[in-house]
Design a protein around this motif. Structure first.
Motif, PDB file in Angstrom:
ATOM      1  N   GLN A 160     112.210 -12.812 -45.737  1.00 34.11           N
ATOM      2  CA  GLN A 160     111.376 -13.728 -46.522  1.00 34.11           C
ATOM      3  C   GLN A 160     112.205 -14.542 -47.511  1.00 34.11           C
TER       4      GLN A 160
ATOM      5  N   ARG B  60     109.388 -21.512 -43.101  1.00 32.88           N
ATOM      6  CA  ARG B  60     109.246 -20.093 -42.777  1.00 32.88           C
ATOM      7  C   ARG B  60     107.791 -19.809 -42.424  1.00 32.88           C
ATOM      8  N   ALA B  61     107.575 -18.983 -41.442  1.00 31.44           N
ATOM      9  CA  ALA B  61     106.228 -18.591 -41.020  1.00 31.44           C
ATOM     10  C   ALA B  61     105.747 -17.477 -41.954  1.00 31.44           C
ATOM     11  N   ASP B  62     105.091 -17.875 -43.035  1.00 37.87           N
ATOM     12  CA  ASP B  62     104.685 -16.933 -44.081  1.00 37.87           C
ATOM     13  C   ASP B  62     103.767 -15.821 -43.581  1.00 37.87           C
ATOM     14  N   SER B  63     103.036 -16.068 -42.502  1.00 41.25           N
ATOM     15  CA  SER B  63     102.081 -15.067 -42.031  1.00 41.25           C
ATOM     16  C   SER B  63     102.761 -13.849 -41.409  1.00 41.25           C
ATOM     17  N   TYR B  64     104.051 -13.940 -41.104  1.00 36.71           N
ATOM     18  CA  TYR B  64     104.782 -12.800 -40.550  1.00 36.71           C
ATOM     19  C   TYR B  64     105.372 -12.001 -41.698  1.00 36.71           C
ATOM     20  N   GLN B  65     104.772 -10.854 -41.980  1.00 34.05           N
ATOM     21  CA  GLN B  65     105.143 -10.045 -43.133  1.00 34.05           C
ATOM     22  C   GLN B  65     105.619  -8.646 -42.738  1.00 34.05           C
ATOM     23  N   ARG B  66     106.126  -8.493 -41.511  1.00 34.14           N
ATOM     24  CA  ARG B  66     106.636  -7.180 -41.109  1.00 34.14           C
ATOM     25  C   ARG B  66     107.881  -6.849 -41.932  1.00 34.14           C
TER      26      ARG B  66
ATOM     27  N   ASN C 222     110.932  -8.940 -41.133  1.00 31.68           N
ATOM     28  CA  ASN C 222     110.916 -10.386 -41.353  1.00 31.68           C
ATOM     29  C   ASN C 222     111.581 -10.730 -42.680  1.00 31.68           C
TER      30      ASN C 222
END
Length: 108
Positions: A62, A51-57, A60
């Motif tokens: 999680q 998972r691309a943890d930097s995407y926190q919209r 997204n």
């Protein structure tokens, strides 16, 4: 809504939540995907990763650790993949590492 077609590509998207949320566990699953799930007949695209943890919209999700995306040329190619020996070996070797698996299949 269009009807299912035997000639449309099929996207098979799988989201794994692991029992152990560690980099080692994620890399182990990714390695197993690369070993067992690549190069099946009719595969147009294969991708696997954490998972691309930097995407926190807010939109997204999680709730997963590893994503697997395969695109098959046809539904029949997908169906053959599901019962293939290598896919069955993957399931047998990895199923105990998963807390949850979600699968999304869509024609495109």
């Amino acid at each position: 809504m269009s009807s299912e077609s035997d000639t449309q590509p099929l996207a098979h998207c799988v989201y794994f939540t692991l029992n152990e949320n560690t980099n080692e566990a994620r890399q182990g699953l990714i390695s197993a995907c690369n070993e067992f799930l690549t190069d099946h007949p009719g595969t147009l695209f294969f991708g696997v990763g954490p998972r691309a943890d930097s995407y926190q919209r807010l939109v997204n999700d999680q709730s997963f650790d590893v994503a697997l995306v395969l695109v098959f040329a046809t539904k029949a190619d997908h169906d053959r993949y599901q019962v293939s020996d290598r896919h069955q070996q993957f399931l047998a070797s990895q199923k105990d590492t998963w807390a949850n698996v979600r699968v999304f299949d869509a024609f495109g």
